[in-house]
Design a protein around this motif. Sequence first.
Motif, PDB file in Angstrom:
ATOM      1  N   ALA A  22      14.497 -77.746  11.609  1.00  0.00           N
ATOM      2  CA  ALA A  22      15.412 -78.738  10.886  1.00  0.00           C
ATOM      3  C   ALA A  22      16.501 -78.213  10.625  1.00  0.00           C
ATOM      4  O   ALA A  22      16.578 -76.822  10.449  1.00  0.00           O
ATOM      5  CB  ALA A  22      14.501 -78.911   9.650  1.00  0.00           C
ATOM      6  N   ASP A  23      17.546 -78.809  10.689  1.00  0.00           N
ATOM      7  CA  ASP A  23      18.797 -78.619  10.251  1.00  0.00           C
ATOM      8  C   ASP A  23      18.718 -78.356   8.556  1.00  0.00           C
ATOM      9  O   ASP A  23      18.899 -79.556   8.094  1.00  0.00           O
ATOM     10  CB  ASP A  23      20.118 -79.575  10.630  1.00  0.00           C
ATOM     11  CG  ASP A  23      21.437 -78.961  10.225  1.00  0.00           C
ATOM     12  OD1 ASP A  23      21.570 -77.700   9.483  1.00  0.00           O
ATOM     13  OD2 ASP A  23      22.367 -79.845  10.408  1.00  0.00           O
ATOM     14  N   LEU A  24      18.882 -77.285   8.205  1.00  0.00           N
ATOM     15  CA  LEU A  24      18.805 -76.843   6.697  1.00  0.00           C
ATOM     16  C   LEU A  24      20.202 -77.562   5.905  1.00  0.00           C
ATOM     17  O   LEU A  24      19.829 -78.110   4.717  1.00  0.00           O
ATOM     18  CB  LEU A  24      18.773 -75.709   6.203  1.00  0.00           C
ATOM     19  CG  LEU A  24      18.387 -75.470   4.705  1.00  0.00           C
ATOM     20  CD1 LEU A  24      16.942 -74.831   4.712  1.00  0.00           C
ATOM     21  CD2 LEU A  24      19.543 -74.428   3.979  1.00  0.00           C
ATOM     22  N   VAL A  25      21.343 -77.788   6.652  1.00  0.00           N
ATOM     23  CA  VAL A  25      22.646 -78.156   6.180  1.00  0.00           C
ATOM     24  C   VAL A  25      22.253 -79.769   5.693  1.00  0.00           C
ATOM     25  O   VAL A  25      22.319 -80.360   4.738  1.00  0.00           O
ATOM     26  CB  VAL A  25      23.644 -77.883   6.906  1.00  0.00           C
ATOM     27  CG1 VAL A  25      24.845 -78.569   5.951  1.00  0.00           C
ATOM     28  CG2 VAL A  25      24.061 -76.334   6.876  1.00  0.00           C
ATOM     29  N   ALA A  26      21.891 -80.431   6.858  1.00  0.00           N
ATOM     30  CA  ALA A  26      21.574 -82.009   6.713  1.00  0.00           C
ATOM     31  C   ALA A  26      20.279 -82.254   5.936  1.00  0.00           C
ATOM     32  O   ALA A  26      20.466 -83.214   5.204  1.00  0.00           O
ATOM     33  CB  ALA A  26      21.950 -82.499   8.163  1.00  0.00           C
ATOM     34  N   ARG A  27      19.301 -81.851   6.045  1.00  0.00           N
ATOM     35  CA  ARG A  27      18.125 -81.987   5.742  1.00  0.00           C
ATOM     36  C   ARG A  27      17.687 -81.534   4.227  1.00  0.00           C
ATOM     37  O   ARG A  27      16.739 -82.189   3.613  1.00  0.00           O
ATOM     38  CB  ARG A  27      17.042 -81.463   6.625  1.00  0.00           C
ATOM     39  CG  ARG A  27      17.081 -82.218   8.107  1.00  0.00           C
ATOM     40  CD  ARG A  27      16.675 -83.714   7.876  1.00  0.00           C
ATOM     41  NE  ARG A  27      15.217 -83.738   7.386  1.00  0.00           N
ATOM     42  CZ  ARG A  27      14.913 -84.836   7.084  1.00  0.00           C
ATOM     43  NH1 ARG A  27      15.752 -86.000   7.060  1.00  0.00           N
ATOM     44  NH2 ARG A  27      13.639 -85.046   6.734  1.00  0.00           N
ATOM     45  N   TYR A  28      18.706 -80.620   3.817  1.00  0.00           N
ATOM     46  CA  TYR A  28      18.029 -79.925   2.473  1.00  0.00           C
ATOM     47  C   TYR A  28      19.556 -79.840   1.494  1.00  0.00           C
ATOM     48  O   TYR A  28      19.612 -80.257   0.633  1.00  0.00           O
ATOM     49  CB  TYR A  28      17.383 -78.877   2.894  1.00  0.00           C
ATOM     50  CG  TYR A  28      16.962 -78.468   1.363  1.00  0.00           C
ATOM     51  CD1 TYR A  28      15.755 -79.067   0.455  1.00  0.00           C
ATOM     52  CD2 TYR A  28      17.211 -77.228   0.919  1.00  0.00           C
ATOM     53  CE1 TYR A  28      15.332 -78.617  -0.931  1.00  0.00           C
ATOM     54  CE2 TYR A  28      16.849 -76.786  -0.549  1.00  0.00           C
ATOM     55  CZ  TYR A  28      15.509 -77.408  -0.990  1.00  0.00           C
ATOM     56  OH  TYR A  28      15.270 -76.804  -2.263  1.00  0.00           O
ATOM     57  N   ALA A  29      20.389 -79.022   2.101  1.00  0.00           N
ATOM     58  CA  ALA A  29      21.684 -78.486   1.268  1.00  0.00           C
ATOM     59  C   ALA A  29      22.503 -79.468   0.948  1.00  0.00           C
ATOM     60  O   ALA A  29      23.000 -79.434  -0.411  1.00  0.00           O
ATOM     61  CB  ALA A  29      22.323 -77.450   2.141  1.00  0.00           C
ATOM     62  N   ARG A  30      22.656 -80.445   1.829  1.00  0.00           N
ATOM     63  CA  ARG A  30      23.562 -81.725   1.621  1.00  0.00           C
ATOM     64  C   ARG A  30      22.655 -82.545   0.261  1.00  0.00           C
ATOM     65  O   ARG A  30      23.399 -83.261  -0.452  1.00  0.00           O
ATOM     66  CB  ARG A  30      24.026 -82.388   2.916  1.00  0.00           C
ATOM     67  CG  ARG A  30      25.036 -83.642   2.167  1.00  0.00           C
ATOM     68  CD  ARG A  30      25.684 -83.953   3.716  1.00  0.00           C
ATOM     69  NE  ARG A  30      26.726 -82.948   4.158  1.00  0.00           N
ATOM     70  CZ  ARG A  30      27.811 -82.471   3.753  1.00  0.00           C
ATOM     71  NH1 ARG A  30      28.308 -83.080   2.620  1.00  0.00           N
ATOM     72  NH2 ARG A  30      28.438 -81.854   4.360  1.00  0.00           N
ATOM     73  N   LEU A  31      21.603 -82.995   0.537  1.00  0.00           N
ATOM     74  CA  LEU A  31      20.498 -83.695   0.142  1.00  0.00           C
ATOM     75  C   LEU A  31      20.566 -83.449  -1.578  1.00  0.00           C
ATOM     76  O   LEU A  31      20.362 -84.315  -2.425  1.00  0.00           O
ATOM     77  CB  LEU A  31      19.415 -84.012   0.648  1.00  0.00           C
ATOM     78  CG  LEU A  31      19.568 -84.667   2.119  1.00  0.00           C
ATOM     79  CD1 LEU A  31      18.307 -85.122   2.619  1.00  0.00           C
ATOM     80  CD2 LEU A  31      20.469 -86.089   2.108  1.00  0.00           C
ATOM     81  N   VAL A  32      20.380 -82.109  -1.924  1.00  0.00           N
ATOM     82  CA  VAL A  32      19.915 -81.843  -3.057  1.00  0.00           C
ATOM     83  C   VAL A  32      21.043 -82.169  -4.000  1.00  0.00           C
ATOM     84  O   VAL A  32      21.004 -82.941  -5.064  1.00  0.00           O
ATOM     85  CB  VAL A  32      19.742 -80.131  -3.414  1.00  0.00           C
ATOM     86  CG1 VAL A  32      19.363 -79.800  -4.666  1.00  0.00           C
ATOM     87  CG2 VAL A  32      18.228 -80.210  -2.568  1.00  0.00           C
TER      88      VAL A  32
END
Length: 404
Positions: A138-148
């Motif tokens: 999973a792309d941590l930037v798109a899937r988590y760091a941006r969403l939080v």
Amino acid sequence: MDAMTIRVDFASEAFFRDPAASIRALRAVAPVVRSRFPIVGPVWVTTTFEAAAKVLKDEKTFTLRKEGGRVAGLRWWMPASVTALTNNMLSSDEPDHSRLRGIVDEAFRRRAVLGMEPNIRAIADQLAGELFAQGEPADLVARYARLVPLSVICELLGLPQADRAQFIGWANAMGRLAGVLDFLRVSFGVRRMRRYFEARLADARARGGEGLIAELVRVEREGGRITGDELVAMLFLLLLAGSETTTHLISGSVFELLKDPSKRDWLAQDWSRAGLAVEEFLRFVAPVQFSKPRYIRHDVEIEGVSLKRGEQVMAMLVAANLDPLANEHPEQLDLQRHPNRHLSFGTGIHFCLGHQLARLEAACALQALFKRWPNLQLAIAPSKVRWRKRPGLRSLQRLPVAAK
């Protein structure tokens, strides 16, 4: 450009991968050096902590606007839809800065940012659980760091979570602003954002509601001197500045922890250490690398370097953070560093309004992620990770991760 101009590509892969190497060379020349920055053009940049602090604190000598009121660093070719967004407190001098800052400060106080911690933890926990919902890696930037941070700022502003997809698109577009064509491409999206915010403000004026937008409207109604255009620009600033920089603080911090699992393990042993660690990530990752350009009002000397009236100067925040006179062994990531002198939130009258929120979001995001995925690891070699070619913002393009 004259012979004294130092050529550094501040948007290059080499600079973002190892800013310390370039900064050492610049600092060896002078505390302030003449360079060229993308879009801004010829500009002085600081290379030490003290020089950066002086530029940021002396708001009478170094102003964000020229005598005619035009924002320093803006170019003639920038679309009006984009330049209109500069009508905010981040690009204002006194007395407008204090007027606008006071309005949003009052609204923030009413929302009690620190009281949002349980909600932020819940948002981070949910998103951490969904990280691999579409498979691995999973792309941590798109899937988590941006969403939080986007989810948090939506809640803070009182915007529907259903609108989150559009915010992601807008934030991605604004994060890619690196040249003339980027500004022209984004102008249509900016007009859509403006219409969206105008509709939300109209709704809050008519119906009230919860969230920062409703609070800003209440302050407006109570006599807080702010125009409709300034309110819209304020919402742009809160949405984009409040999410973009925190996105890259979170992803950059995770990257550092996954490169050195011993640091991750030290943090996971006791999450009360998270505040200390986040402070060091702010210093070392330094998502915001430069201040906005300032206009020099009169001839001035900074640590022996003469700057002339009418020239531009930028505080290089990452250079301040890596100054050995401010922090011992600054090129080392030390999660136990204390005291920690950094300028990642700036200083002076423009000290970051959202500093508490950013610190809280980063700590909650890291804890939720590594509690849910204690064996998280990079899915590619660290040397394969790339940064966006976005001057002034240290932002990973992608961070592919696997659960184990």
